[in-house]
Scaffold this active site. Structure first.
Site, PDB file in Angstrom:
ATOM      1  N   HIS A 352      53.314  42.044  46.379  1.00 33.49           N
ATOM      2  CA  HIS A 352      52.680  41.054  45.510  1.00 33.49           C
ATOM      3  C   HIS A 352      53.001  39.622  45.848  1.00 33.49           C
ATOM      4  O   HIS A 352      52.553  38.712  45.151  1.00 33.49           O
ATOM      5  CB  HIS A 352      53.084  41.281  44.049  1.00 33.49           C
ATOM      6  CG  HIS A 352      52.333  42.382  43.391  1.00 33.49           C
ATOM      7  ND1 HIS A 352      51.134  42.191  42.749  1.00 33.49           N
ATOM      8  CD2 HIS A 352      52.603  43.694  43.297  1.00 33.49           C
ATOM      9  CE1 HIS A 352      50.704  43.337  42.275  1.00 33.49           C
ATOM     10  NE2 HIS A 352      51.578  44.281  42.591  1.00 33.49           N
ATOM     11  N   LYS A 539      48.103  30.001  33.504  1.00 32.12           N
ATOM     12  CA  LYS A 539      48.848  30.896  34.381  1.00 32.12           C
ATOM     13  C   LYS A 539      50.317  30.548  34.245  1.00 32.12           C
ATOM     14  O   LYS A 539      50.656  29.531  33.656  1.00 32.12           O
ATOM     15  CB  LYS A 539      48.399  30.717  35.837  1.00 32.12           C
ATOM     16  CG  LYS A 539      48.305  29.248  36.266  1.00 32.12           C
ATOM     17  CD  LYS A 539      47.808  29.089  37.694  1.00 32.12           C
ATOM     18  CE  LYS A 539      46.321  29.313  37.857  1.00 32.12           C
ATOM     19  NZ  LYS A 539      45.987  30.539  38.547  1.00 32.12           N
ATOM     20  N   ARG A 540      51.208  31.373  34.777  1.00 33.00           N
ATOM     21  CA  ARG A 540      52.622  31.037  34.747  1.00 33.00           C
ATOM     22  C   ARG A 540      52.846  29.656  35.368  1.00 33.00           C
ATOM     23  O   ARG A 540      52.125  29.258  36.287  1.00 33.00           O
ATOM     24  CB  ARG A 540      53.444  32.090  35.513  1.00 33.00           C
ATOM     25  CG  ARG A 540      53.649  33.365  34.744  1.00 33.00           C
ATOM     26  CD  ARG A 540      54.280  33.122  33.397  1.00 33.00           C
ATOM     27  NE  ARG A 540      55.668  32.721  33.536  1.00 33.00           N
ATOM     28  CZ  ARG A 540      56.703  33.534  33.396  1.00 33.00           C
ATOM     29  NH1 ARG A 540      56.511  34.797  33.085  1.00 33.00           N
ATOM     30  NH2 ARG A 540      57.936  33.098  33.545  1.00 33.00           N
ATOM     31  N   LYS A 545      51.880  27.021  42.144  1.00 34.63           N
ATOM     32  CA  LYS A 545      50.581  27.046  41.463  1.00 34.63           C
ATOM     33  C   LYS A 545      50.059  25.625  41.199  1.00 34.63           C
ATOM     34  O   LYS A 545      48.911  25.417  40.852  1.00 34.63           O
ATOM     35  CB  LYS A 545      50.673  27.843  40.159  1.00 34.63           C
ATOM     36  CG  LYS A 545      50.870  29.356  40.366  1.00 34.63           C
ATOM     37  CD  LYS A 545      51.013  30.082  39.031  1.00 34.63           C
ATOM     38  CE  LYS A 545      51.270  31.569  39.158  1.00 34.63           C
ATOM     39  NZ  LYS A 545      50.046  32.371  39.375  1.00 34.63           N
ATOM     40  N   THR A 647      44.462  36.840  39.399  1.00 39.81           N
ATOM     41  CA  THR A 647      43.469  37.636  38.669  1.00 39.81           C
ATOM     42  C   THR A 647      42.852  36.786  37.573  1.00 39.81           C
ATOM     43  O   THR A 647      41.748  37.062  37.109  1.00 39.81           O
ATOM     44  CB  THR A 647      44.092  38.901  38.042  1.00 39.81           C
ATOM     45  OG1 THR A 647      45.277  38.529  37.338  1.00 39.81           O
ATOM     46  CG2 THR A 647      44.416  39.926  39.114  1.00 39.81           C
ATOM     47  N   LYS A 651      38.867  36.511  35.858  1.00 40.48           N
ATOM     48  CA  LYS A 651      38.485  36.501  34.435  1.00 40.48           C
ATOM     49  C   LYS A 651      37.582  35.312  34.135  1.00 40.48           C
ATOM     50  O   LYS A 651      36.579  35.435  33.424  1.00 40.48           O
ATOM     51  CB  LYS A 651      39.738  36.448  33.543  1.00 40.48           C
ATOM     52  CG  LYS A 651      40.690  37.611  33.717  1.00 40.48           C
ATOM     53  CD  LYS A 651      42.038  37.319  33.023  1.00 40.48           C
ATOM     54  CE  LYS A 651      43.138  38.230  33.524  1.00 40.48           C
ATOM     55  NZ  LYS A 651      44.492  37.743  33.180  1.00 40.48           N
TER      56      LYS A 651
HETATM   57  C1  LIG Z   1      45.462  37.261  33.964  1.00 39.49           C
HETATM   58  C2  LIG Z   1      46.752  36.831  33.414  1.00 39.49           C
HETATM   59  C3  LIG Z   1      47.734  36.301  34.248  1.00 39.49           C
HETATM   60  C4  LIG Z   1      47.512  36.081  35.735  1.00 39.49           C
HETATM   61  O1  LIG Z   1      47.021  34.772  35.947  1.00 39.49           O
HETATM   62  P1  LIG Z   1      46.958  34.137  37.419  1.00 39.49           P
HETATM   63  O2  LIG Z   1      46.098  32.940  37.249  1.00 39.49           O
HETATM   64  O3  LIG Z   1      46.311  35.163  38.289  1.00 39.49           O
HETATM   65  O4  LIG Z   1      48.333  33.817  37.818  1.00 39.49           O
HETATM   66  C5  LIG Z   1      48.940  35.914  33.694  1.00 39.49           C
HETATM   67  N1  LIG Z   1      49.171  36.049  32.377  1.00 39.49           N
HETATM   68  C6  LIG Z   1      48.252  36.544  31.541  1.00 39.49           C
HETATM   69  C7  LIG Z   1      48.558  36.654  30.089  1.00 39.49           C
HETATM   70  C8  LIG Z   1      47.013  36.957  32.019  1.00 39.49           C
HETATM   71  O5  LIG Z   1      46.099  37.471  31.173  1.00 39.49           O
END
Ligand SMILES: *Cc1c(COP(=O)(O)O)cnc(C)c1O
Length: 805
Positions: A352, A539-540, A545, A647, A651
């Site tokens: 990952h 995101k985190r 990032k 991911t 979304k």
């Molecule tokens: C989808 C999701 C992530 C992943 O986000 P990235 O932009 O791919 O880092 C992290 N936390 C939550 C709660 C999510 O739903």
């Protein structure tokens, strides 16, 4: 007797009323809303448990192969809505409740998020479970029953404060405790070897601390199918015959701490030991249970790998490899070579990350003391691997780079690669980087093991259930086949030029933006304009990032509008949501900076008509469910080569937001599908970043000294613009300027700014914008985790669909 399967709303109502009385001794009117939620949840669980039993029987009857997804994290969020929808009883229940004067949304809101994970990796595991069941595959989850999920984030004085996430406060209606299936896991002690009467070595683990692992099983309910899988969460409890060399209370503490947290504080040695203990705990319990279940159906373990496979989600569960060797050799008396064949054929590993600091390593001494037998086996695996490098591959030159044990540490990714038959990356670009760079020396000798599986998201949760407005519009336009076959979203391509549809899409987007705006008003206290561009980065919080790049652009706009009254932008709302790891000081500072900028910008009457900045606290699955679908712009701006897949990007795309991003992770594949003209791509490419690093040719001060705008932005971190205390954000300044801007923010700034200007221009062409959003939705079917799962099945798991009647 309970009616497990109510057939209509009348039966539902009767049963619901009866259960409230039986459980709580109260009428519906008297019962508390949490009690109503609990009873409803229990009814849904019982409804599905008939299918659960039938599934287990059918799998055994057809002797089907099963997949076990071993993951330290399952970020599942809430289950009530998804389970009701997947079972096809949402409307019955909603109407039944309405007859009783109850609003289903109120009950849905009673459920806590199961936040058993940090972010993307844990959410991926949850999406996979949904797709596995929905596609009729027997695929189960294996994890720990953490008593606290990831911390809850509060923002106090602009700063992140962590409070415990007591997700089990009301209990967990979805779980069933299965004490009968408990197993013991051994730690510490020492290993005694002896010879039995056949001259075979026998192993005795003496003076071990024995901890009982008790499973709590949760149903995994698929869409429109009876196949019901299991997410097994292991809880540590005292073993009955634990010998207490350490003393009773110390033992209880050792047991309890295993269940405590998703991610123990790893800044202390005790915390790191605990993390390793958690890893072995759920891996050993999961494998022991898998083997026992196998032996209930088959007389031998010879066919274990034909009937079971294990997918290791990152390196956290990689102790499964030596543990399976241990079980086969010590408990079932297999010889090394047979045990090794069964183990490697069973195990597959998903990588990952390529960030060097995130590749797990454990000091030898940790494993040697806490897991003495496991260490012996890892040593033997390493020895045999080095032998093979010398005598099979004829590549002794690779020993240094690829050995499992070196410089006093056990390298978990190396163990994973050597002990698995499959290694996959999670997006095309990421897998390329693995085979060309990070793991190139393994790829040279075992290329057949490597493959790509681009991540996906369950379109059921992330589109159909969380965005009913868009779903209705899609059904109206292309029919409902995309619910079962997400790639049918491509049918929308025939309609993207339809002006009426474009307008309807904009109306739907406006509805979603209003829902988010209401949430922000209520929970953050900020009024936002739904006619502004909703620009979202959720995101985190991590340096790679580059939330800070987004922040720098906001500062640029603010400074320029302040300096030049003729420069005004199309109104924009910049929305952030992100948790920072508790000990990650830089990340926490960025959160504080965002809130400080928000306080200045949002209260500046000259500016706040044109932009606002909002930080939504406690980013979680439930927040994501109202955030992604309200976005116009999806910020995916990581330094190219650093984000394995992402991911969140998927979304957003599926809900009709435009990707503003670098060519990183799955962004590459998003653009491949929508075309450069339907996204906004900027910045250095992964190879360029690589070349800059290799040649050591980047000098942040050159940018600073020659670029007036950048200098003004960077100076604002330390000149008191955002805080009366000039040192408040010095950490950020130092990180950029004295560590040579590791993530190349200044290098990418100009292109980012241009891309942002393009967004403003393009948004004003409402029809063109709507067309672009519709095209993104049309091309998003590929990113359903249904597609991802089918690829895992085809290339790695080779499991077959189970037809439960
Ligand atoms: C989808 C999701 C992530 C992943 O986000 P990235 O932009 O791919 O880092 C992290 N936390 C939550 C709660 C999510 O739903």
């Amino acid at each position: 007797m309970y009616i497990d399967k109510f057939k209509n709303k009348e039966e539902f109502k009767e049963e619901f009323k009866r259960r409230i009385i039986e459980k709580y001794g109260r009428s519906i009117e008297q019962a508390h809303v949490t009690e109503k939620y609990m009873v409803l949840g229990t009814m849904v669980r019982d409804y599905a448990s008939v299918n659960w039993k039938a599934s287990k029987e059918e799998i055994a009857r057809v002797e089907g192969k099963q997949m076990y997804y071993f993951s330290m994290e399952f970020l599942i969020g809430r289950l009530l809505t998804s389970n009701l929808m997947n079972l096809g009883i949402y409307d019955i229940v909603k109407e039944g409740l309405a007859d009783l004067g109850l609003d289903i949304n109120k009950l849905e809101d009673m459920e806590s998020d199961a936040g058993l994970g940090n972010g993307g990796l844990g959410r991926l595991a949850a999406c996979f479970l949904d797709s596995l069941a929905s596609l009729n595959y027997a695929g189960h989850g294996n994890c720990i029953r953490y008593e606290y999920g990831l911390f809850k984030q509060k923002i106090i004085d602009g700063k992140q404060v962590e409070v415990p996430d007591q997700w089990l406060r009301l209990g967990n209606v979805w779980e069933v405790r299965k004490p009968k299936h408990s197993v013991d896991v051994k730690f510490w002690g020492h290993i005694e070897m002896s010879m039995d009467e056949h001259g075979k070595a026998r192993i005795n683990h003496a003076d071990a601390h024995i901890i009982r692992a008790v499973p709590y099983d949760m149903e995994v309910i698929g869409y429109d199918t009876k196949l019901t899988n299991t997410l097994r969460l292991w809880s540590a409890e005292p073993a009955e015959d634990a010998s207490n060399s350490q003393g009773f209370s110390e033992y209880i503490r050792e047991v309890n701490e295993i269940n405590q947290n998703v991610y123990p504080d790893d800044s202390t040695e005790a915390g790191r030991y605990l993390r390793l203990k958690q890893q072995y705990f759920f891996v050993s319990a999961g494998l022991t249970a898998m083997i026992k279940a196998h032996l209930r159906v088959y007389p031998t373990l010879d066919n274990l790998a034909d009937k079971n496979c294990v997918q290791l989600n990152d390196t956290h569960p990689v102790l499964a490899i030596p543990e399976m060797m241990r079980l086969l050799m010590d408990d079932y008396l297999y010889e090394w070579d047979d045990a090794w064949r069964i183990t490697t054929e069973t195990m597959a590993y998903t990588n990952h990350t390529v960030l060097a600091e995130a590749l797990e390593k454990w000091p030898i001494q940790f494993i040697q003391t806490m897991l003495p037998r496991i260490y012996m086996i890892i040593e033997e695996i390493n020895k045999r691997y080095i032998y093979a490098l010398n005598h099979v591959y004829y590549r002794p030159d690779l020993i240094n780079d690829t050995a499992i044990i070196k410089d006093g540490q056990v390298h978990m990714a190396n163990l994973a690669i050597i002990g698995s038959h499959s290694i996959n990356g999670v997006a095309k670009l990421h897998t390329q980087i693995l085979v060309k760079d990070v793991f190139k020396n393994y790829y040279a000798i075992m290329p057949e093991k490597f493959n790509n599986k681009t991540n996906g998201i369950t379109h059921r949760r992330w589109l159909v259930y969380s965005n009913p407005q868009l779903t209705e519009l899609l059904k109206d336009t292309i029919g409902d086949s995309f619910i079962k076959h997400p790639q049918d979203l491509v049918k929308l391509m025939d309609h993207i030029d339809d002006a009426k549809l474009q307008q309807r899409f904009l109306d739907v987007k406006m509805e979603r933006k209003q829902i988010l705006a209401d949430y922000i008003k209520k929970n953050v206290g900020i009024e936002v304009d739904v006619n502004s561009i909703f620009d979202v980065q959720a995101k985190r919080l991590h340096a790679y990032k580059r939330q800070l790049l987004n922040v720098m652009h906001i500062i640029y706009l603010y400074q320029r509008m302040k300096a030049d009254s003729s420069f005004r932008i199309y109104p924009r709302t910049f929305i952030f949501a992100a948790k920072a790891a508790p000990a990650y000081h830089f990340a926490k500072k960025v959160i504080e900076l965002i809130n400080s900028i928000a306080a200045v910008v949002n209260n500046d009457p000259e500016i706040n008509r044109y932009m606002k900045v909002v930080f939504i606290p406690n980013y979680s699955v439930s927040i994501a469910e109202i955030l992604m679908n309200a976005a116009d712009v999806s910020e995916q701006i990581s330094t190219a080569g650093k984000e394995a897949s992402g991911t969140g990007n998927m979304k957003f795309m599926m809900n009709g937001a435009i990707t503003l991003g670098t060519l990183d992770g799955a962004n590459v594949e998003i653009v491949e599908r929508v075309g450069y003209e339907n996204a906004e791509i900027f910045g250095l490419r992964a190879e360029e970043v690589e070349e800059i690093k290799r040649a050591n040719s980047y000098h942040v001060w050159d940018y600073y000294n020659t670029h007036e705008t950048l200098k003004r932005i960077v100076d604002s971190f330390i000149d008191g613009t955002w805080s009366q205390n000039k040192d408040e954000f010095k950490l950020i300044y130092d990180e950029l300027m004295f560590k040579n801007d590791e993530y190349l923010l200044l290098a990418d700034f100009d292109e980012y700014e241009k891309a942002q200007a393009n967004i403003r221009k393009r948004y004003e062409d409402r029809s063109g914008w709507a067309r672009m959003c519709l095209l993104n939705i049309a091309q998003s079917g590929y990113f359903s985790s249904d597609r991802t799962i089918e690829e895992y099945v085809r290339d790695i798991w080779h499991i077959e669909k189970i037809n439960v009647k």
